[in-house]
Write a protein that holds these residues in place. Sequence first.
Motif, PDB file in Angstrom:
ATOM      1  N   GLU A 138       0.829  -1.200   0.000  1.00 37.26           N
ATOM      2  CA  GLU A 138       0.000   0.000   0.000  1.00 37.26           C
ATOM      3  C   GLU A 138       0.864   1.252   0.000  1.00 37.26           C
ATOM      4  O   GLU A 138       0.514   2.260  -0.634  1.00 37.26           O
ATOM      5  N   ALA A 139       2.017   1.196   0.683  1.00 37.08           N
ATOM      6  CA  ALA A 139       2.903   2.359   0.708  1.00 37.08           C
ATOM      7  C   ALA A 139       3.404   2.694  -0.690  1.00 37.08           C
ATOM      8  O   ALA A 139       3.460   3.874  -1.076  1.00 37.08           O
ATOM      9  N   GLU A 140       3.759   1.660  -1.466  1.00 31.07           N
ATOM     10  CA  GLU A 140       4.207   1.892  -2.841  1.00 31.07           C
ATOM     11  C   GLU A 140       3.098   2.494  -3.681  1.00 31.07           C
ATOM     12  O   GLU A 140       3.332   3.410  -4.487  1.00 31.07           O
ATOM     13  N   LEU A 141       1.880   2.006  -3.479  1.00 29.66           N
ATOM     14  CA  LEU A 141       0.755   2.513  -4.265  1.00 29.66           C
ATOM     15  C   LEU A 141       0.392   3.931  -3.856  1.00 29.66           C
ATOM     16  O   LEU A 141      -0.003   4.743  -4.703  1.00 29.66           O
ATOM     17  N   ARG A 142       0.515   4.246  -2.584  1.00 31.83           N
ATOM     18  CA  ARG A 142       0.256   5.617  -2.142  1.00 31.83           C
ATOM     19  C   ARG A 142       1.266   6.580  -2.764  1.00 31.83           C
ATOM     20  O   ARG A 142       0.914   7.696  -3.168  1.00 31.83           O
ATOM     21  N   ARG A 143       2.517   6.139  -2.863  1.00 32.12           N
ATOM     22  CA  ARG A 143       3.535   6.977  -3.516  1.00 32.12           C
ATOM     23  C   ARG A 143       3.196   7.159  -4.992  1.00 32.12           C
ATOM     24  O   ARG A 143       3.360   8.239  -5.552  1.00 32.12           O
ATOM     25  N   MET A 144       2.727   6.077  -5.620  1.00 30.02           N
ATOM     26  CA  MET A 144       2.335   6.167  -7.014  1.00 30.02           C
ATOM     27  C   MET A 144       1.164   7.135  -7.181  1.00 30.02           C
ATOM     28  O   MET A 144       1.131   7.945  -8.112  1.00 30.02           O
ATOM     29  N   GLN A 145       0.211   7.066  -6.261  1.00 30.19           N
ATOM     30  CA  GLN A 145      -0.945   7.955  -6.340  1.00 30.19           C
ATOM     31  C   GLN A 145      -0.531   9.416  -6.248  1.00 30.19           C
ATOM     32  O   GLN A 145      -1.127  10.290  -6.897  1.00 30.19           O
ATOM     33  N   SER A 146       0.500   9.695  -5.472  1.00 29.74           N
ATOM     34  CA  SER A 146       0.929  11.087  -5.291  1.00 29.74           C
ATOM     35  C   SER A 146       1.406  11.722  -6.586  1.00 29.74           C
ATOM     36  O   SER A 146       1.451  12.953  -6.707  1.00 29.74           O
ATOM     37  N   PHE A 151      -4.723  -2.428  -8.492  1.00 32.64           N
ATOM     38  CA  PHE A 151      -3.599  -3.285  -8.105  1.00 32.64           C
ATOM     39  C   PHE A 151      -4.058  -4.239  -7.018  1.00 32.64           C
ATOM     40  O   PHE A 151      -5.106  -4.039  -6.395  1.00 32.64           O
ATOM     41  N   ILE A 152      -3.284  -5.285  -6.779  1.00 32.79           N
ATOM     42  CA  ILE A 152      -3.525  -6.156  -5.627  1.00 32.79           C
ATOM     43  C   ILE A 152      -2.218  -6.268  -4.842  1.00 32.79           C
ATOM     44  O   ILE A 152      -1.122  -6.081  -5.404  1.00 32.79           O
ATOM     45  N   ASP A 153      -2.345  -6.566  -3.555  1.00 28.22           N
ATOM     46  CA  ASP A 153      -1.142  -6.695  -2.721  1.00 28.22           C
ATOM     47  C   ASP A 153      -1.013  -8.091  -2.117  1.00 28.22           C
ATOM     48  O   ASP A 153      -0.216  -8.307  -1.209  1.00 28.22           O
ATOM     49  N   GLY A 154      -1.779  -9.051  -2.614  1.00 32.90           N
ATOM     50  CA  GLY A 154      -1.743 -10.405  -2.073  1.00 32.90           C
ATOM     51  C   GLY A 154      -2.853 -10.662  -1.076  1.00 32.90           C
ATOM     52  O   GLY A 154      -3.208 -11.819  -0.818  1.00 32.90           O
ATOM     53  N   GLU A 155      -3.400  -9.603  -0.499  1.00 28.40           N
ATOM     54  CA  GLU A 155      -4.499  -9.737   0.469  1.00 28.40           C
ATOM     55  C   GLU A 155      -5.696  -8.867   0.124  1.00 28.40           C
ATOM     56  O   GLU A 155      -6.831  -9.204   0.447  1.00 28.40           O
TER      57      GLU A 155
END
Length: 471
Positions: A352-360, A370-374
């Motif tokens: 989620e941290a990587e995706l939040r950075r991408m969202q920024s 995206f999925i994160d496995g869970e």
Amino acid sequence: MKILFVTGRLAEPLLRETVAGMRAAFESEVAVLGISVAALMTTEWVARFLKVSRGVDRILLPGHTQGDVAVLEERFGVAAEKGPKDLRQIPEHFGMAAARADYGGYDVEILAEINNAHRLSLPEILGRARAFADSGADVIDVGCTQGQAFPHLADGVAALRAEGHRVSIDSFDAAEVRTAVGAGAELVLSVNGQNLDLARDLGATVVVIPDFGGGLETLYRNMESLDRWGVRFIADPVLEPIGFGAAESLHRYYEVRRRHPDAEILMGIANLTELTEADTTGVTALLLGYCQELGIRHVLTTAEIPWARGAVREADIARRLMHYAVTKKSLPKHVDARLLTVRDPSPSVYSEAELRRMQSGITDLDYRIFIDGERIHVFNAERFVSGADASEIFASLDVEEASHAFYLGKELCKASLALRLGKSYRQDGELSWGYLTRAEGEAAPAARESRLRASRERSDRRRGAARKRRR
């Protein structure tokens, strides 16, 4: 070697992190072009804006890139290729590329049986044979049924031979065997003490098995007789189904090889793939590994029951994988993942941290999934929604336009399936099903553009509504 990795702005941080973590035996350089989403690049566009420094030996483009890499090779005089569509798979890509240089050899012959061939017309027999050959079969085995007339047997064998197929006949009926051999069959399945004399003047290779109800001593006796008569044969100790002596029968193969180190041996693997209600990819892989180690150079399979419809293709993949593993003394993993159909070998997930950075770094209202496995994560510039239930996520999104709703529903269902099975999910791309994966057609870019256009129209409506409220 020095490799130039090409990407867009959004994927740059993750690409640099992935490449840095590879500890590869080559130098690397990252070129970030002026586009947010690398998947929208074309080779012609890249050729216009990419700068290649001296010393670069290869250009690696994102797998989504549209167009012919020859455009780049002509422009820069450097080899170019498309990498995986998910940059997380770059390490695996290079591992498999190294293996592929000497991968693909095999020494196991596949016999593919057309069951109950007497029920089929000549065009149907030829159609089955072509499908088996296209899947990797070396010999087409014409399966007869005891007590059932086969009036077009000779015509069927002759037609198969005319199309260039090698043919075997699977019958204990002497008349059928002679008919098939006379029409061009080169191999007979099978002979034992009951019909052994048939092999004396047949002029074909025979598969010899133990006498019915007899043990290995009857197989050895039959082998000795054929050897004395100068008849070429392949020994088959007979693989039994699970519950009927499978373990003991596997041991018989070992004993025959120990006693006859130079004998040609055949294993009928269909007795496990057809008679075990389990995915055939794993069963086939294990059996071909056993055959490769023991020097069993002929396998007989078929694709009759629904769960075994891919058995011939799977045997072809497995024989190559196991040949590589045994000859290279290397584990059969991280070489050829085509037999992994249900789960992915290395599912790519994002935190989620990587995706939040991408969202920024996003300024538009197009949804990324995206999925994160869970969990599934869906976000654009204004919102970030997460959860494990695709229906709940869809209900929480502001979706009004019909085609966009259809698109998001389809992608969320696909993401949910990937999440459940432990697969990589890639928006706008196919899920990986090993050797069953469909090639992605040219319709994908058009579908993506249609989705983006619908999303832009939705964004324009929302902005227009916001301006009216402010007024």
